[in-house]
Design a protein around this motif. Structure first.
Motif, PDB file in Angstrom:
ATOM      1  N   SER A 299      -5.742  -1.112  -6.847  1.00  0.00           N
ATOM      2  CA  SER A 299      -6.686  -0.144  -6.291  1.00  0.00           C
ATOM      3  C   SER A 299      -6.031   1.230  -6.320  1.00  0.00           C
ATOM      4  O   SER A 299      -5.051   1.466  -5.610  1.00  0.00           O
ATOM      5  N   PHE A 300      -6.562   2.125  -7.151  1.00  0.00           N
ATOM      6  CA  PHE A 300      -5.984   3.463  -7.253  1.00  0.00           C
ATOM      7  C   PHE A 300      -6.953   4.403  -7.960  1.00  0.00           C
ATOM      8  O   PHE A 300      -7.925   3.973  -8.592  1.00  0.00           O
TER       9      PHE A 300
ATOM     10  N   ASP B 126     -10.069  -2.088  -8.338  1.00  0.00           N
ATOM     11  CA  ASP B 126     -10.893  -0.988  -7.823  1.00  0.00           C
ATOM     12  C   ASP B 126     -10.249   0.277  -8.369  1.00  0.00           C
ATOM     13  O   ASP B 126      -9.323   0.822  -7.771  1.00  0.00           O
TER      14      ASP B 126
ATOM     15  N   TYR C  70     -15.000  -1.663 -10.741  1.00  0.00           N
ATOM     16  CA  TYR C  70     -14.433  -2.569  -9.748  1.00  0.00           C
ATOM     17  C   TYR C  70     -15.016  -3.968  -9.896  1.00  0.00           C
ATOM     18  O   TYR C  70     -16.134  -4.162 -10.379  1.00  0.00           O
TER      19      TYR C  70
ATOM     20  N   MET D 187     -11.649  -4.711  -0.934  1.00  0.00           N
ATOM     21  CA  MET D 187     -10.857  -3.636  -0.338  1.00  0.00           C
ATOM     22  C   MET D 187     -11.490  -3.148   0.971  1.00  0.00           C
ATOM     23  O   MET D 187     -12.679  -3.334   1.215  1.00  0.00           O
TER      24      MET D 187
ATOM     25  N   GLU E  38       0.852  -1.186   0.000  1.00  0.00           N
ATOM     26  CA  GLU E  38       0.000   0.000   0.000  1.00  0.00           C
ATOM     27  C   GLU E  38       0.888   1.236   0.000  1.00  0.00           C
ATOM     28  O   GLU E  38       1.776   1.371   0.843  1.00  0.00           O
TER      29      GLU E  38
ATOM     30  N   CYS F 153      -2.024  -0.915  -3.876  1.00  0.00           N
ATOM     31  CA  CYS F 153      -3.068   0.030  -3.492  1.00  0.00           C
ATOM     32  C   CYS F 153      -2.415   1.387  -3.253  1.00  0.00           C
ATOM     33  O   CYS F 153      -1.418   1.472  -2.534  1.00  0.00           O
TER      34      CYS F 153
END
Length: 283
Positions: free
Chosen positions: A128-129, A160, A209, A215, A75, A100
């Motif tokens: 995820s971003f 996502d 997503y 998440m 992350e 992420c």
């Protein structure tokens, strides 16, 4: 942090699994390092889960110092402009990668994609971003062309992704249905799309997503929220240029039963204030 990492890999010479962060969403402590980057390494580490400050640290982690690493869950606080750090060497042992990023980035094409392309044997990928785009949203066609068609060993892909586009005088802006149509070939998983246009700030937001959603954070929920059940989410952010009515909050509470933190970004008063009063009167 340099000394901590040096001690960990010096003392635990046969370490195979390392989780280097507090999983609680309240704790945003991340690893950051001075330049030059420390020289710690491990020939035994297989699995690393870690929170770091910048994309540069991610590149250092994948520069060959953990030669047996097959799983990385990372992350980032931000992904800033490209640096001089190498982002080309292949990483053949990596099988599982989750990235992420908490802040919006401009560098999906310049940094994220080249990093993924180094992982030639990747079998599971999670992204995820939020990224700013110039002309088109990131949709199914983009993911097929830039990721799925490039990763021959990929078996499982969860994502996502929110793309933000500034609107000037564009015509025929894509709708939610247009975006959803681009995923028609992806039969192995359910995809949810949401498209919003914010006229006041002249920008569009497309959120795509995979579902079930795994998440812990769900950002930029608008009145167009598609619903569903999100038991893993702990932090929810609401944003819209239209008021959130009482019924909307009922939907949110039902969709996010394990929510611990709610952030609301909206400066418009409710139009249906009486509905809440009537419901209370009936109870």
């Amino acid at each position: 942090m340099n000394n901590i990492c040096n001690h960990v890999f010096t003392v635990f010479i046969n370490l195979t699994h390392l989780t280097f962060y507090d999983a609680a969403h309240q704790n945003n402590a991340r690893l950051s390092f001075d330049v030059p980057f420390p020289t710690f390494s491990s020939s035994s580490l297989l699995v690393l889960k870690i929170k770091v400050q910048t994309f540069d640290v991610c590149l250092y982690i994948l520069d060959g110092r953990f030669e047996q690493l097959h799983t990385l869950d990372i992350e980032l606080a931000n992904i800033l402009s490209p640096s001089e750090i190498e982002n080309q060497r292949k990483i053949p042992n990596l099988k599982y990668f989750v990235l992420c990023c908490m802040s919006r980035t401009w560098y999906y094409d310049e940094l994220i994609l080249p990093l993924i392309y180094r992982m030639s044997n990747l079998e599971e990928l999670g992204l995820s971003f939020t990224t700013t785009v110039k002309e088109t949203f990131i949709d199914g066609n983009n993911l097929k062309q830039n990721i799925l068609n490039q990763m021959s060993q990929l078996k499982h892909f969860t994502f996502d992704i929110r793309s933000v586009m500034f609107i000037k005088n564009q015509m025929n802006l894509p709708s939610k249905e247009d975006i959803q149509e681009t995923f028609i070939d992806l039969q192995y998983t359910k995809i949810i799309s949401c498209v919003d246009y914010f006229r006041e700030y002249k920008r569009g937001l497309c959120h795509i997503y995979s579902y079930p959603f795994l998440m812990r954070r769900f950002k930029n929920v608008t009145n167009n929220f598609a619903g569903g059940l999100y038991p893993y989410v702990r932090v929810v952010t609401l944003y819209d240029e239209h008021p959130f009515e009482h019924e909307f909050f009922i939907r949110i509470s039902q969709s996010f039963p394990c929510m611990e933190k709610l952030i609301i970004n909206n400066r418009y008063g409710q139009n249906q204030k009486e509905s809440y009063k009537l419901m209370n009167d009936k109870s």
